[in-house]
Design a protein around this motif. Structure first.
Motif, PDB file in Angstrom:
ATOM      1  N   ALA A 168      64.779  62.084  56.245  1.00 43.59           N
ATOM      2  CA  ALA A 168      65.014  61.320  57.472  1.00 43.59           C
ATOM      3  C   ALA A 168      66.312  60.524  57.387  1.00 43.59           C
ATOM      4  CB  ALA A 168      63.843  60.373  57.734  1.00 43.59           C
ATOM      5  N   LEU A 169      66.741  60.224  56.171  1.00 40.41           N
ATOM      6  CA  LEU A 169      68.011  59.532  55.951  1.00 40.41           C
ATOM      7  C   LEU A 169      69.172  60.505  55.798  1.00 40.41           C
ATOM      8  CD1 LEU A 169      66.806  56.806  53.410  1.00 40.41           C
ATOM      9  CD2 LEU A 169      67.654  56.389  55.716  1.00 40.41           C
ATOM     10  N   ARG A 170      68.923  61.791  56.085  1.00 34.57           N
ATOM     11  CA  ARG A 170      69.915  62.858  55.905  1.00 34.57           C
ATOM     12  C   ARG A 170      70.328  62.972  54.441  1.00 34.57           C
ATOM     13  NH1 ARG A 170      72.654  59.774  59.551  1.00 34.57           N
ATOM     14  NH2 ARG A 170      74.560  59.886  58.306  1.00 34.57           N
ATOM     15  N   GLY A 171      69.380  62.753  53.550  1.00 37.71           N
ATOM     16  CA  GLY A 171      69.651  62.820  52.120  1.00 37.71           C
ATOM     17  C   GLY A 171      69.021  64.028  51.462  1.00 37.71           C
ATOM     18  N   THR A 172      69.312  64.206  50.189  1.00 32.90           N
ATOM     19  CA  THR A 172      68.772  65.310  49.403  1.00 32.90           C
ATOM     20  C   THR A 172      68.205  64.779  48.095  1.00 32.90           C
ATOM     21  OG1 THR A 172      70.939  65.732  48.382  1.00 32.90           O
ATOM     22  CG2 THR A 172      70.397  66.980  50.378  1.00 32.90           C
ATOM     23  N   ILE A 173      67.305  65.567  47.488  1.00 25.30           N
ATOM     24  CA  ILE A 173      66.669  65.198  46.223  1.00 25.30           C
ATOM     25  C   ILE A 173      66.925  66.307  45.208  1.00 25.30           C
ATOM     26  CG2 ILE A 173      64.517  64.564  45.061  1.00 25.30           C
ATOM     27  CD1 ILE A 173      63.363  63.756  47.709  1.00 25.30           C
ATOM     28  N   ASN A 174      67.307  65.903  44.016  1.00 31.54           N
ATOM     29  CA  ASN A 174      67.506  66.864  42.930  1.00 31.54           C
ATOM     30  C   ASN A 174      66.743  66.381  41.702  1.00 31.54           C
ATOM     31  OD1 ASN A 174      68.952  69.257  41.788  1.00 31.54           O
ATOM     32  ND2 ASN A 174      69.782  67.692  40.420  1.00 31.54           N
ATOM     33  N   ILE A 175      66.121  67.313  40.981  1.00 31.38           N
ATOM     34  CA  ILE A 175      65.316  66.962  39.806  1.00 31.38           C
ATOM     35  C   ILE A 175      65.863  67.681  38.575  1.00 31.38           C
ATOM     36  CG2 ILE A 175      63.002  66.883  38.804  1.00 31.38           C
ATOM     37  CD1 ILE A 175      61.849  67.186  41.564  1.00 31.38           C
ATOM     38  N   VAL A 176      65.989  66.940  37.493  1.00 29.42           N
ATOM     39  CA  VAL A 176      66.326  67.513  36.184  1.00 29.42           C
ATOM     40  C   VAL A 176      65.297  66.982  35.196  1.00 29.42           C
ATOM     41  CG1 VAL A 176      68.025  67.651  34.342  1.00 29.42           C
ATOM     42  CG2 VAL A 176      68.785  67.626  36.713  1.00 29.42           C
ATOM     43  N   SER A 177      64.664  67.874  34.454  1.00 30.94           N
ATOM     44  CA  SER A 177      63.635  67.442  33.505  1.00 30.94           C
ATOM     45  C   SER A 177      63.686  68.298  32.257  1.00 30.94           C
ATOM     46  CB  SER A 177      62.245  67.532  34.148  1.00 30.94           C
ATOM     47  OG  SER A 177      61.251  67.066  33.266  1.00 30.94           O
ATOM     48  N   GLU A 178      63.605  67.629  31.116  1.00 29.35           N
ATOM     49  CA  GLU A 178      63.592  68.325  29.830  1.00 29.35           C
ATOM     50  C   GLU A 178      62.340  67.897  29.070  1.00 29.35           C
ATOM     51  OE1 GLU A 178      66.361  68.846  25.813  1.00 29.35           O
ATOM     52  OE2 GLU A 178      67.186  67.900  27.626  1.00 29.35           O
ATOM     53  N   PRO A 179      61.495  68.849  28.708  1.00 29.00           N
ATOM     54  CA  PRO A 179      60.253  68.496  28.007  1.00 29.00           C
ATOM     55  C   PRO A 179      60.519  67.672  26.747  1.00 29.00           C
ATOM     56  CG  PRO A 179      60.219  70.803  28.675  1.00 29.00           C
ATOM     57  CD  PRO A 179      61.599  70.306  28.945  1.00 29.00           C
ATOM     58  N   GLY A 180      59.789  66.572  26.621  1.00 28.84           N
ATOM     59  CA  GLY A 180      59.911  65.713  25.460  1.00 28.84           C
ATOM     60  C   GLY A 180      61.074  64.749  25.505  1.00 28.84           C
ATOM     61  N   VAL A 181      61.972  64.903  26.480  1.00 28.55           N
ATOM     62  CA  VAL A 181      63.157  64.048  26.569  1.00 28.55           C
ATOM     63  C   VAL A 181      63.078  63.112  27.769  1.00 28.55           C
ATOM     64  CG1 VAL A 181      65.668  63.984  26.811  1.00 28.55           C
ATOM     65  CG2 VAL A 181      64.589  65.737  25.387  1.00 28.55           C
ATOM     66  N   GLY A 182      62.615  63.625  28.888  1.00 32.29           N
ATOM     67  CA  GLY A 182      62.483  62.780  30.070  1.00 32.29           C
ATOM     68  C   GLY A 182      62.876  63.505  31.332  1.00 32.29           C
ATOM     69  N   SER A 183      62.848  62.777  32.433  1.00 40.74           N
ATOM     70  CA  SER A 183      63.150  63.347  33.750  1.00 40.74           C
ATOM     71  C   SER A 183      64.163  62.476  34.465  1.00 40.74           C
ATOM     72  CB  SER A 183      61.877  63.462  34.603  1.00 40.74           C
ATOM     73  OG  SER A 183      60.910  64.268  33.965  1.00 40.74           O
ATOM     74  N   GLU A 184      64.872  63.120  35.395  1.00 36.26           N
ATOM     75  CA  GLU A 184      65.877  62.419  36.197  1.00 36.26           C
ATOM     76  C   GLU A 184      65.788  62.929  37.621  1.00 36.26           C
ATOM     77  OE1 GLU A 184      69.892  61.744  34.536  1.00 36.26           O
ATOM     78  OE2 GLU A 184      70.605  62.816  36.315  1.00 36.26           O
ATOM     79  N   ILE A 185      65.518  62.016  38.545  1.00 35.71           N
ATOM     80  CA  ILE A 185      65.447  62.353  39.973  1.00 35.71           C
ATOM     81  C   ILE A 185      66.591  61.651  40.674  1.00 35.71           C
ATOM     82  CG2 ILE A 185      64.057  62.245  42.067  1.00 35.71           C
ATOM     83  CD1 ILE A 185      61.576  62.274  40.369  1.00 35.71           C
ATOM     84  N   SER A 186      67.431  62.431  41.359  1.00 31.32           N
ATOM     85  CA  SER A 186      68.611  61.883  42.027  1.00 31.32           C
ATOM     86  C   SER A 186      68.461  62.020  43.535  1.00 31.32           C
ATOM     87  CB  SER A 186      69.881  62.607  41.570  1.00 31.32           C
ATOM     88  OG  SER A 186      70.081  62.450  40.178  1.00 31.32           O
ATOM     89  N   LEU A 187      68.719  60.930  44.225  1.00 30.70           N
ATOM     90  CA  LEU A 187      68.704  60.905  45.686  1.00 30.70           C
ATOM     91  C   LEU A 187      70.135  60.721  46.174  1.00 30.70           C
ATOM     92  CD1 LEU A 187      65.747  58.383  46.259  1.00 30.70           C
ATOM     93  CD2 LEU A 187      65.617  60.820  45.740  1.00 30.70           C
ATOM     94  N   ALA A 188      70.635  61.652  46.969  1.00 26.89           N
ATOM     95  CA  ALA A 188      71.962  61.526  47.576  1.00 26.89           C
ATOM     96  C   ALA A 188      71.762  61.102  49.023  1.00 26.89           C
ATOM     97  CB  ALA A 188      72.717  62.846  47.493  1.00 26.89           C
ATOM     98  N   ILE A 189      72.228  59.889  49.355  1.00 20.06           N
ATOM     99  CA  ILE A 189      71.973  59.285  50.666  1.00 20.06           C
ATOM    100  C   ILE A 189      73.303  58.872  51.287  1.00 20.06           C
ATOM    101  CG2 ILE A 189      70.728  57.450  51.870  1.00 20.06           C
ATOM    102  CD1 ILE A 189      68.853  59.270  50.427  1.00 20.06           C
ATOM    103  N   PRO A 190      73.485  59.055  52.603  1.00 26.24           N
ATOM    104  CA  PRO A 190      74.703  58.562  53.262  1.00 26.24           C
ATOM    105  C   PRO A 190      74.818  57.046  53.141  1.00 26.24           C
ATOM    106  CG  PRO A 190      73.512  60.079  54.695  1.00 26.24           C
ATOM    107  CD  PRO A 190      72.607  59.792  53.542  1.00 26.24           C
ATOM    108  N   LEU A 191      76.057  56.559  52.984  1.00 24.27           N
ATOM    109  CA  LEU A 191      76.273  55.125  52.852  1.00 24.27           C
ATOM    110  C   LEU A 191      75.859  54.367  54.115  1.00 24.27           C
ATOM    111  CD1 LEU A 191      79.741  54.908  51.070  1.00 24.27           C
ATOM    112  CD2 LEU A 191      77.562  54.134  50.167  1.00 24.27           C
ATOM    113  N   THR A 192      76.025  55.008  55.258  1.00 25.47           N
ATOM    114  CA  THR A 192      75.720  54.331  56.514  1.00 25.47           C
ATOM    115  C   THR A 192      75.050  55.295  57.476  1.00 25.47           C
ATOM    116  OG1 THR A 192      76.648  53.120  58.398  1.00 25.47           O
ATOM    117  CG2 THR A 192      78.016  54.840  57.426  1.00 25.47           C
ATOM    118  N   LEU A 193      74.302  54.749  58.399  1.00 18.57           N
ATOM    119  CA  LEU A 193      73.613  55.546  59.415  1.00 18.57           C
ATOM    120  C   LEU A 193      74.193  55.294  60.804  1.00 18.57           C
ATOM    121  CD1 LEU A 193      69.942  54.865  58.283  1.00 18.57           C
ATOM    122  CD2 LEU A 193      71.424  56.750  57.605  1.00 18.57           C
ATOM    123  N   ALA A 194      75.343  54.616  60.889  1.00 15.80           N
ATOM    124  CA  ALA A 194      75.840  54.169  62.185  1.00 15.80           C
ATOM    125  C   ALA A 194      77.111  54.898  62.616  1.00 15.80           C
ATOM    126  CB  ALA A 194      76.083  52.658  62.136  1.00 15.80           C
TER     127      ALA A 194
END
Length: 655
Positions: free
Chosen positions: A487-513
């Motif tokens: 709804a914010l015109r953003g995207t989600i990306n996931i990187v995960s390595e077993p035993g090391v951890g996970s990383e979830i990245s949200l790319a969101i526009p700086l402004t909605l106006a």
């Protein structure tokens, strides 16, 4: 003229006090002997109690008094600060917030239960001499010794003290209540009558006070104004008691410190958020009107009209930039909320968890901040519950006993990327696949990319938790995250390595106006590409166009960049232009070219939301109104880059 509701003003100030108190309590956990933090928490509680009583929030004042008393004993060294006391006051703060929002609501026995826990925390931190109940009167109001002492108090308030609501006579009355006192005013800095501003305060006072109260009781009189005033408190000998008081001007070096503070009222103005939103709407309409004027001037031979159009364009651009700055707030305001969440989750799960933040100074539109709060809460809770292991499991795996959650914000072009990272067990892909197949989301033995498999966790009702807990297991939350980000015109990306951890990245526009855009023509329609995502523009000759048929790659500085023919993607049914252009856009490290028929130029783009009918059209993130009244769709660069990369992968796989 709008009249401010005093109750609403208090609630706004109370919200700021709650943030200060919570921040101080969480900082105190890092060093339970930090006297500055102890004093800061006490001052916050004291101010909250006094302001609450002033505005008629008697239940709040009475309840807060007990927390204030507990911290008063801590700051006097009667009992030590403990993690149990901090946790008790944090929980009590939630009750205080409820009393602010609904002072007449039925709270049941919540208050009594919280006070019992507070009493237990104070009793546990002290020795055998600790009181068996919390006193009903602050220990600051009771003498710690019966020895009578005489104090000389010389003080001067800021020039704008009365304009800010401070009554110096009230302070003098409070000093008089502590014991026998003699007060002399210092009029040495009062200006001449013709230049005197009646709202300014130019007096100082010298007070000789004989009391059985300790110095802390004197300090408490000035606790609300201590930071901005000049004050000198000294205990004097008995032989001096009978000496006449001669008021002395305060030191010249201190006098200069008062003057700059006289203008403090002009530094900050509190404006309701809805007024900023309304002003932003007006600026957006002005930008559209300016675009129409520019188009009219461009088709006219009138030099004067063109000159006025250029001036209006410059001024509207400056107004737009100023308005955007007003709406931008540091993302630290959002990250700061998670310190309390991590503290509570650590206690609830029995895990050791620490929070690290990076890029707190990154600024984002306030509307984006508000709408990101809930998705990030879900992601952080999920990382703590699913991602991080318990201490014994971590030690057995060769990791530190304390798990780490890291929140990172960084700006990239017109987007902000927020990353939630944990050093836990990672995502179990076999369990995700098994759950997806059992739910009918994935056919047995179906080939699926790693990223698509990980994205399954955002499906409605999807959960890999073995049992339902207060934190997870019901299959709700992660799908809400995905919908909110989209709804914010953003995207989600996931990187995960077993035993090391996970990383979830949200790319969101700086402004909605409002954004700067590149206006292009594809077929007979106009489209806007967000300018921060544009890297460069190239010409696609007819020979290169024919040569790249079936491959759709362009050589750019010794690297191949895939490109998409928007004319074919949009099914325009028109012939390609003679001089086609390739607009190279990027998100992060990924690039793709967009083939257009014509580049018209830059365009100040007022973003309008798509209708519900077009909500599922992923290629576009919004629309805008052009100067001639026509509508131009705004391209979703992130979606197009992903499509281009998928096209490249398919072509490479086909050989």
């Amino acid at each position: 003229m709008t009249t401010l509701d005093p109750i609403q003003v208090f609630r706004t100030e109370a919200a700021e006090l709650f943030e200060q108190i919570e921040s101080g309590l969480l900082d105190l956990l890092h060093d339970l002997t930090d006297q500055d933090q102890i004093d800061a928490v006490f001052r916050g509680l004291h101010t909250l109690k006094g302001s609450g009583a002033m505005f008629g929030f008697e239940a709040l004042a009475a309840f807060t008094h007990h927390c204030e008393t507990a911290f008063d004993r801590v700051r006097k060294g009667e009992v030590p600060a403990t993690s149990e006391l901090v946790a008790a006051v944090l929980e009590a703060q939630d009750h205080m917030q409820a009393l602010v929002e609904n002072p007449h609501g039925v709270q049941g026995n919540v208050g009594e239960r919280l006070l019992a826990r507070l009493h237990a925390a104070v009793g546990a931190g002290g020795d055998s001499g600790v009181l068996t109940h919390l006193p009903t009167q602050s220990t600051a109001d009771k003498p710690s010794t019966t020895r009578s002492a005489t104090w000389e108090i010389r003080f001067r308030l800021p020039v704008n003290a009365m304009a800010n609501g401070t009554n110096p006579l009230g302070l003098l009355d409070e000093l008089a209540e502590l014991g026998e006192c003699e007060i002399v005013a210092d009029t040495s800095t009062v200006p001449l009558l013709e230049v005197l501003n009646p709202s300014d305060l130019h007096l100082g006072w010298t007070v000789r006070l004989t009391t059985e109260q300790p110095q802390s009781a004197i300090d408490d009189v000035f606790i609300f104004v201590m930071d901005d005033m000049e004050i000198d408190v000294r205990e004097i000998k008995a032989a001096v008691v009978t000496a006449p008081i001669v008021p002395e001007p305060l030191a010249e070096t201190k006098k200069a410190a008062v003057e700059p503070k006289g203008n403090k009222t002009a530094e900050n103005v509190r404006v309701p958020a809805e007024r900023l939103d309304e002003l932003m709407d007006r600026v957006g309409e002005l930008v559209i009107a300016q675009s129409r004027l520019s188009q009219l001037a461009g088709g006219s031979a009138d030099i004067l009209l063109r000159s006025v159009s250029e001036d209006v364009e410059r001024l509207s651009g400056e107004l737009r930039d100023t308005m955007m700055v007003l709406r931008m707030v540091p993302i630290a305001q959002l990250f700061g909320r998670f310190r309390r969440l991590i503290h509570d989750l650590a206690r609830e799960t029995g895990k050791q968890i620490e929070l690290e933040t990076e890029g707190e100074s990154t600024e984002v539109d306030k509307a984006v901040i508000e709408r990101l709060a809930d998705p990030l809460i879900h992601l952080v809770r999920n990382s703590c519950d699913h991602g991080l292991e318990k201490s014994d499991e971590r030690i057995a795996a060769g990791k530190p006993a304390k798990g780490r959650i890291t929140l990172v914000a960084r700006q990239s072009g017109g987007d902000v990327t927020i990353t939630i990272r944990d050093d836990g067990r990672g995502i179990d892909r076999q369990r995700v696949r098994a759950k997806a197949e059992a739910s009918g989301l994935l056919a047995a033995n179906a080939q699926v990319s790693d990223q698509d498999l990980l994205q399954m966790i955002f499906q409605p009702g999807f959960s890999t938790a073995a049992e339902v807990t207060n934190l997870s297991g019901r299959g709700v939350g992660m799908d809400v995250v995905k919908k909110s980000v989209e709804a914010l015109r953003g995207t989600i990306n996931i990187v995960s390595e077993p035993g090391v951890g996970s990383e979830i990245s949200l790319a969101i526009p700086l402004t909605l106006a409002i954004i700067d855009g590149l206006l292009v023509r594809v077929g007979n329609g106009c489209y806007v590409i967000p300018l921060p995502a544009v890297e460069e523009c190239l010409e696609l000759s007819p020979e290169d166009d024919i040569r790249s048929r079936g491959r759709s790659f362009i050589s750019l500085r010794e690297s191949l960049v895939p490109f998409i023919r928007l004319r074919e993607l949009f099914h325009t049914g028109t012939a390609p232009g003679e001089f086609q252009k390739v607009v190279v856009v990027s998100t992060g490290s990924e690039r793709v070219g967009l083939v257009v028929d014509q580049i018209i130029g830059d365009h100040q783009t007022v973003i309008k939301a798509m209708s519900k009918l077009h909500h599922d059209v992923a290629t576009f993130s919004g629309a805008t109104i052009l100067g001639d009244g026509n509508v131009a769709l705004i391209l979703d660069v992130a979606h197009l880059v992903t499509a281009g990369q998928q096209q490249e992968a398919q072509l490479r796989a086909a050989g």
